[in-house]
Design a protein around this motif. Structure first.
Motif, short mmCIF file in Angstrom:
data_model
loop_
_atom_site.label_atom_id
_atom_site.label_comp_id
_atom_site.label_asym_id
_atom_site.label_seq_id
_atom_site.Cartn_x
_atom_site.Cartn_y
_atom_site.Cartn_z
N GLY A 165 0.79 -1.23 0.00
CA GLY A 165 0.00 0.00 0.00
C GLY A 165 0.82 1.27 0.00
O GLY A 165 0.26 2.36 0.15
N SER A 166 2.13 1.16 -0.16
CA SER A 166 3.00 2.35 -0.15
C SER A 166 3.84 2.38 -1.42
O SER A 166 4.88 1.70 -1.51
N PRO A 167 3.41 3.13 -2.43
CA PRO A 167 4.15 3.15 -3.70
C PRO A 167 5.52 3.80 -3.55
O PRO A 167 5.71 4.75 -2.77
N LEU A 168 6.47 3.26 -4.27
CA LEU A 168 7.82 3.82 -4.28
C LEU A 168 7.87 5.02 -5.22
O LEU A 168 7.04 5.17 -6.12
N PRO A 169 8.87 5.91 -5.04
CA PRO A 169 9.02 7.04 -5.97
C PRO A 169 9.42 6.56 -7.36
O PRO A 169 10.01 5.48 -7.52
N ARG A 170 9.10 7.34 -8.35
CA ARG A 170 9.47 7.02 -9.73
C ARG A 170 10.89 7.49 -10.01
O ARG A 170 11.29 8.58 -9.60
N LEU A 171 11.65 6.69 -10.74
CA LEU A 171 13.01 7.06 -11.11
C LEU A 171 13.00 8.33 -11.95
O LEU A 171 13.87 9.20 -11.80
N ALA A 172 11.99 8.46 -12.83
CA ALA A 172 11.91 9.65 -13.69
C ALA A 172 11.75 10.93 -12.88
O ALA A 172 12.13 12.01 -13.34
N LYS A 173 11.20 10.81 -11.67
CA LYS A 173 10.97 12.00 -10.85
C LYS A 173 12.29 12.65 -10.43
O LYS A 173 12.35 13.86 -10.21
N PHE A 174 13.33 11.85 -10.35
CA PHE A 174 14.63 12.40 -9.97
C PHE A 174 15.32 13.11 -11.13
O PHE A 174 16.30 13.83 -10.91
N LYS A 175 14.85 12.86 -12.35
CA LYS A 175 15.41 13.49 -13.55
C LYS A 175 16.92 13.25 -13.60
O LYS A 175 17.36 12.13 -13.74
N SER A 176 17.72 14.32 -13.48
CA SER A 176 19.18 14.14 -13.52
C SER A 176 19.81 14.50 -12.18
O SER A 176 20.98 14.84 -12.10
N ARG A 177 19.03 14.39 -11.13
CA ARG A 177 19.51 14.76 -9.80
C ARG A 177 20.29 13.61 -9.15
O ARG A 177 20.19 12.46 -9.58
N PRO A 178 21.04 13.88 -8.08
CA PRO A 178 21.81 12.82 -7.40
C PRO A 178 20.88 11.85 -6.68
O PRO A 178 19.91 12.26 -6.04
N ILE A 179 21.17 10.56 -6.81
CA ILE A 179 20.32 9.54 -6.17
C ILE A 179 21.09 8.65 -5.20
O ILE A 179 20.52 8.13 -4.25
N VAL A 180 22.39 8.45 -5.42
CA VAL A 180 23.21 7.61 -4.55
C VAL A 180 24.60 8.25 -4.46
O VAL A 180 25.07 8.85 -5.43
N ALA A 181 25.24 8.10 -3.31
CA ALA A 181 26.58 8.69 -3.14
C ALA A 181 27.34 7.90 -2.08
O ALA A 181 26.80 7.03 -1.40
#
Length: 249
Positions: A165-181
């Motif tokens: 019942g808890s959808p994950l965020p869409r990868l496209a929503k991050f566009k070209s922003r940082p996601i992992v570091a």
């Protein structure tokens, strides 16, 4: 004849040898050469570690893309638990759940698990397959141990341990922003790994080095602000770090 023989032996030149002064000079020259070469060797080793780390991050991106392709662009990028510093886990022994990176494990997308760790890390808690961080995670290994990845996720979204019942965020929503570091959830993670910056993965697949200088704003080094123990007071710093990493060079 005996006198002449004895006298002759005394007049034969002895074999050449270093004097103490010459030996000290040679040792001094060697020490000087070592002092000149060591920084270069150390720098070369660090460059190699950074390159290997960037390569690992690109493999992490491939795993996230494959996960998104199978889940309508949804990806488990975020944080769990009470604090945004909890953004690197694979398995929670407390919740008995595979969380965050662990979702990739369940999808069989961590078949090369070493890619999810930085070779420069020296803390066994965040290294691959140590007594403090065993592999495989969960019931396949030791279900009483928490398992961490060597990288941290963008803590923009809170990801529940149970996804029902808890959808994950869409990868496209991050566009070209940082996601992992590289890990930065406490000061020691930064200091004991690459020291003067972080490797960063962006949602479009690019991975690059970000120098510590970009994290200094208003005289505050945000990279060194979060401390232990983990606390909600550091949540704004975690958000700020990923905002500051949203820079391309």
């Amino acid at each position: 004849m005996r006198t002449m023989s004895r006298r002759a032996r005394h007049t034969i030149p002895s074999q050449s040898a270093f004097t103490l002064v010459e030996l000290l000079v040679v040792i001094g020259i060697i020490a000087l050469l070592i002092s000149i070469l060591l920084p270069s060797l150390s720098k070369s080793r660090e460059q190699a570690r950074r390159a290997a780390c960037l390569s690992n991050l690109r493999q992490v991106h491939q795993a996230l893309v494959l996960y998104a392709n199978d889940n309508r662009d949804r990806v488990p990028i975020g944080w769990r638990g009470p604090y945004k510093q909890f953004n690197s886990m694979v398995y929670s022994a407390t919740a008995q759940e595979y969380v965050l990176f662990g979702r990739l494990y369940l999808a069989n997308l961590m078949t090369e698990p070493r890619a999810f760790y930085c070779g420069a890390e020296n803390d066994p808690k965040y290294q691959f397959n140590t007594p403090d961080n065993p592999w495989p995670p969960g019931p396949a290994g030791d279900p009483t141990k928490n398992v961490q990845s060597g990288f941290a996720m963008n803590p923009e979204f809170k990801i529940p341990d149970n996804l029902l019942g808890s959808p994950l965020p869409r990868l496209a929503k991050f566009k070209s922003r940082p996601i992992v570091a590289d890990l930065m959830n406490t000061e020691r993670h930064v200091v004991t790994r690459h020291g003067d910056g972080l490797n960063v993965l962006y949602a479009d697949g690019a991975a690059q080095w970000q120098n510590r200088s970009i994290f200094v704003t208003g005289g505050v080094d945000c990279l060194l602000s979060p401390k232990e123990p983990f606390a909600a007071t550091y949540d704004p710093f975690m958000d700020r770090l990923f905002t500051l990493m949203d820079v391309r060079r």
